[in-house]
Design a protein around this motif. Structure first.
Motif, short mmCIF file in Angstrom:
data_model
loop_
_atom_site.label_atom_id
_atom_site.label_comp_id
_atom_site.label_asym_id
_atom_site.label_seq_id
_atom_site.Cartn_x
_atom_site.Cartn_y
_atom_site.Cartn_z
N THR A 131 -26.34 -13.54 -17.66
CA THR A 131 -25.09 -13.46 -18.41
C THR A 131 -25.30 -13.98 -19.83
OG1 THR A 131 -23.78 -13.70 -16.41
CG2 THR A 131 -22.68 -14.20 -18.49
N VAL A 132 -24.78 -13.23 -20.82
CA VAL A 132 -25.02 -13.56 -22.23
C VAL A 132 -23.71 -13.91 -22.93
CG1 VAL A 132 -26.03 -12.76 -24.39
CG2 VAL A 132 -26.95 -11.94 -22.20
N ALA A 133 -23.67 -15.09 -23.53
CA ALA A 133 -22.55 -15.51 -24.36
C ALA A 133 -22.87 -15.20 -25.82
CB ALA A 133 -22.28 -17.00 -24.17
N GLY A 134 -21.87 -15.37 -26.69
CA GLY A 134 -22.06 -15.01 -28.09
C GLY A 134 -21.93 -16.18 -29.05
N VAL A 135 -22.67 -16.10 -30.17
CA VAL A 135 -22.59 -17.12 -31.21
C VAL A 135 -22.34 -16.42 -32.56
CG1 VAL A 135 -24.06 -18.77 -30.01
CG2 VAL A 135 -25.10 -17.06 -31.54
N ASP A 136 -21.84 -17.21 -33.52
CA ASP A 136 -21.59 -16.69 -34.86
C ASP A 136 -22.88 -16.72 -35.68
OD1 ASP A 136 -21.99 -19.32 -35.74
OD2 ASP A 136 -19.86 -19.75 -35.93
N PRO A 137 -22.86 -16.29 -36.95
CA PRO A 137 -24.10 -16.25 -37.75
C PRO A 137 -24.75 -17.62 -37.94
CG PRO A 137 -22.46 -14.80 -38.71
CD PRO A 137 -21.76 -15.55 -37.62
N GLN A 138 -24.00 -18.70 -37.77
CA GLN A 138 -24.57 -20.04 -37.89
C GLN A 138 -25.10 -20.57 -36.55
OE1 GLN A 138 -21.38 -19.28 -39.39
NE2 GLN A 138 -22.70 -18.76 -41.14
N GLY A 139 -24.98 -19.80 -35.51
CA GLY A 139 -25.49 -20.23 -34.22
C GLY A 139 -24.52 -21.05 -33.41
N ASN A 140 -23.24 -21.08 -33.83
CA ASN A 140 -22.23 -21.82 -33.09
C ASN A 140 -21.49 -20.88 -32.14
OD1 ASN A 140 -22.68 -24.26 -34.59
ND2 ASN A 140 -21.57 -23.33 -36.29
N ALA A 141 -21.03 -21.42 -31.02
CA ALA A 141 -20.33 -20.60 -30.05
C ALA A 141 -19.17 -19.87 -30.71
CB ALA A 141 -19.82 -21.47 -28.90
N THR B 276 -21.58 -19.57 -15.42
CA THR B 276 -22.62 -18.59 -15.08
C THR B 276 -23.41 -18.10 -16.29
OG1 THR B 276 -21.12 -16.70 -15.27
CG2 THR B 276 -21.24 -17.80 -13.12
N ILE B 277 -23.12 -18.59 -17.48
CA ILE B 277 -23.82 -18.13 -18.69
C ILE B 277 -25.29 -18.55 -18.63
CG2 ILE B 277 -24.00 -18.44 -21.18
CD1 ILE B 277 -20.95 -18.62 -21.25
N GLY B 278 -26.18 -17.59 -18.96
CA GLY B 278 -27.61 -17.87 -18.97
C GLY B 278 -28.12 -18.24 -20.34
N VAL B 279 -27.88 -17.37 -21.33
CA VAL B 279 -28.32 -17.63 -22.71
C VAL B 279 -27.26 -17.10 -23.67
CG1 VAL B 279 -30.81 -17.63 -22.30
CG2 VAL B 279 -29.62 -15.46 -22.74
N SER B 280 -27.46 -17.40 -24.96
CA SER B 280 -26.56 -16.94 -26.00
C SER B 280 -27.33 -16.10 -27.01
CB SER B 280 -25.89 -18.12 -26.71
OG SER B 280 -25.14 -18.89 -25.80
N GLY C 80 -24.20 -28.17 -27.55
CA GLY C 80 -22.93 -27.91 -26.90
C GLY C 80 -23.12 -27.76 -25.40
N PRO C 81 -22.03 -27.69 -24.64
CA PRO C 81 -22.13 -27.63 -23.19
C PRO C 81 -22.71 -26.31 -22.70
CG PRO C 81 -19.86 -27.30 -23.87
CD PRO C 81 -20.62 -27.69 -25.10
N LYS C 82 -23.27 -26.33 -21.50
CA LYS C 82 -23.86 -25.15 -20.90
C LYS C 82 -22.81 -24.05 -20.70
CE LYS C 82 -26.95 -23.83 -17.10
NZ LYS C 82 -26.20 -22.67 -16.62
N GLU C 83 -21.55 -24.43 -20.51
CA GLU C 83 -20.50 -23.44 -20.32
C GLU C 83 -20.30 -22.58 -21.57
OE1 GLU C 83 -20.30 -26.56 -19.54
OE2 GLU C 83 -19.98 -26.60 -17.36
N LEU C 84 -20.77 -23.04 -22.74
CA LEU C 84 -20.65 -22.27 -23.98
C LEU C 84 -21.93 -21.54 -24.33
CD1 LEU C 84 -18.71 -24.73 -26.35
CD2 LEU C 84 -17.83 -22.65 -25.26
N TYR C 85 -23.08 -22.16 -24.08
CA TYR C 85 -24.35 -21.62 -24.57
C TYR C 85 -25.34 -21.25 -23.45
CZ TYR C 85 -22.82 -23.64 -29.03
OH TYR C 85 -22.11 -23.95 -30.18
N GLY C 86 -25.06 -21.65 -22.22
CA GLY C 86 -26.06 -21.47 -21.19
C GLY C 86 -27.25 -22.39 -21.47
N TYR C 87 -28.47 -21.86 -21.37
CA TYR C 87 -29.67 -22.65 -21.63
C TYR C 87 -29.97 -22.75 -23.13
CZ TYR C 87 -30.71 -22.71 -16.64
OH TYR C 87 -30.66 -22.91 -15.28
N GLY C 88 -29.24 -21.99 -23.95
CA GLY C 88 -29.46 -22.06 -25.39
C GLY C 88 -29.49 -20.69 -26.03
N LEU C 89 -29.96 -20.64 -27.28
CA LEU C 89 -30.03 -19.41 -28.06
C LEU C 89 -31.35 -18.69 -27.78
CD1 LEU C 89 -27.81 -21.13 -29.45
CD2 LEU C 89 -28.52 -20.09 -31.61
N VAL C 90 -31.25 -17.40 -27.49
CA VAL C 90 -32.43 -16.64 -27.10
C VAL C 90 -33.48 -16.65 -28.21
CG1 VAL C 90 -31.54 -14.42 -27.96
CG2 VAL C 90 -33.18 -14.45 -26.09
N ASP C 91 -34.75 -16.73 -27.81
CA ASP C 91 -35.87 -16.73 -28.75
C ASP C 91 -36.89 -15.72 -28.24
OD1 ASP C 91 -38.20 -17.23 -30.22
OD2 ASP C 91 -37.82 -19.37 -30.36
N ALA C 92 -36.87 -14.52 -28.83
CA ALA C 92 -37.73 -13.43 -28.34
C ALA C 92 -39.21 -13.77 -28.47
CB ALA C 92 -37.41 -12.15 -29.10
#
Length: 379
Positions: free
Chosen positions: A179-189, A199-203, A263-275
């Motif tokens: 499950t993917v959550a979203g962040v703004d251009p600054q990386g904030n939820a 259930t969020i995995g990454v952002s 921030g909490p896992k409920e907002l970001y999951g494990y963090g911001l994706v890094d390809a």
């Protein structure tokens, strides 16, 4: 592309050999960004074309093309047009309909779409859609299990608060999906273009995204519908770079290499994706899906589907013999004498009566003799 390690990952792979199924409103035929990108397609809505390339819906018809362009858009030439995260991956276009844009139930469409995608070679499935409710139809259990059993990574959007999703809804609540959550251009939820849930995995980015419309125009749009295909593209890069990895370990690499967020896992999951890190970092292997087990969930909560338990064998018990029954005095008629009444009632009464009769007869005889004697003539 640079901020989320995608350009770094391109030094290793651009997704060749991987296939992303886009279960959405259909990937349009016209845009040059999709030339050579779409390997096959189908329609499960009953309203599109057989190859899934006719956009479905009066309102959302461009949605599938926007999603696909973020996942694997080819661009229009050297450094021109729009390019996606995995520009050498293949796409499958599965068109679904929402509301009045379909002649079939949404639950049936999704189940059929997943099965078709698996059967036609998808190793990543992207679902930028939500039901706005945590529960899902029981028919989806088998469909998602079918994807997992066939080693497919399923990536799902968390949903957007701006569209009324205040909490993560199905299919983003199904165990095993990424499950993917979203962040703004600054990386904030993102406040509007994302939602929250356990259930969020990454952002990934969900604001000020670029998308290719069905007519080829580039537009700016928001939503986790765009964050999900970014992560689906990353999954395709990982599968291309590590073809020996199963789906569980592809997901594990993506979440373990994500950049931690403040921030909490409920907002970001494990963090911001890094390809870049997901493709090249050293990550310890796992033996199960880190996003949970749908099979175990079904076993626990779909009790009607569980197999009946065999009855426990019961050891024989020795029971002592019953004592002999008491003798039963059978009831007689109250009109007939019993032994007691004969001995103590009838017999004495009979004797007394006979004696009285004899006495009476003797007295009578004596009286008669006296009378006869008194009537004799005197001499």
């Amino acid at each position: 592309l640079a901020d989320y390690g995608i350009e770094q990952a391109w030094q290793t792979t651009r997704g060749a050999g991987s296939t992303i199924a886009v279960i959405d409103t259909g990937i349009a035929r016209g845009p040059v960004e999709f030339a050579g990108a779409v390997a096959d397609g189908t329609d499960v809505s009953g309203a599109g074309s057989a190859d899934g390339r006719t956009p479905v819906g009066a309102v959302d018809s461009d949605h599938g093309s926007w999603v696909a362009s973020l996942a694997a858009g080819r661009g229009t030439g050297s450094d021109t047009g729009m390019i996606g995260v995995a520009p050498e991956a293949q796409l499958l276009s599965v068109s679904v309909g929402f509301g009045s844009a379909a002649t079939r139930s949404f639950a049936d469409q999704i189940a059929d779409a997943i099965r078709w995608s698996v059967d036609n070679g998808a190793d990543v499935i992207n679902m930028s859609l939500t039901t706005n409710a945590p529960d899902w139809p029981q028919s989806w259990d088998d469909a998602f299990l079918y994807a997992y059993e066939n080693d497919v990574v399923v990536v799902v959007a968390a949903g957007n608060r701006a569209s009324g999703t205040t909490r993560v809804g199905a299919p983003a609540t199904i165990p095993g999906v990424l499950t993917v959550a979203g962040v703004d251009p600054q990386g904030n939820a993102s406040v509007n273009a994302s939602t929250q849930g356990i259930t969020i995995g990454v952002s990934a980015p969900s604001e000020k995204l670029i998308g290719v419309s069905a007519d080829g125009r580039l537009v700016v749009w928001d939503g986790t519908s765009g964050a999900a295909p970014i992560v689906a593209g990353v999954a395709a890069l990982v599968r291309s770079a590590h073809p020996d990895l199963d789906a569980d370990n592809v997901i594990n690499r993506i979440i373990r290499t994500a950049r931690p967020a403040s921030g909490p896992k409920e907002l970001y999951g494990y963090g911001l994706v890094d390809a870049g890190a997901a493709v090249s970092a050293s990550v310890e292997a796992v033996s199960e899906n880190p996003m949970g087990s749908l099979e175990e969930w079904v076993r626990l909560y779909r009790r009607a589907q569980s197999e009946p338990r065999a009855a426990e064998p019961v050891a024989p018990v020795d029971i002592p013999a019953l004592p002999p029954a008491d003798t039963i005095d059978r009831a007689g008629s109250p009109l007939l004498p019993d032994s007691g009444t004969l001995l103590y009632g009838t017999l004495p009464l009979t004797v007394a009566t006979a004696a009285a009769i004899l006495v009476a007869l003797g007295v009578t005889a004596a009286v008669r003799r006296i009378r006869l004697a008194s009537r004799a003539p005197s001499r």
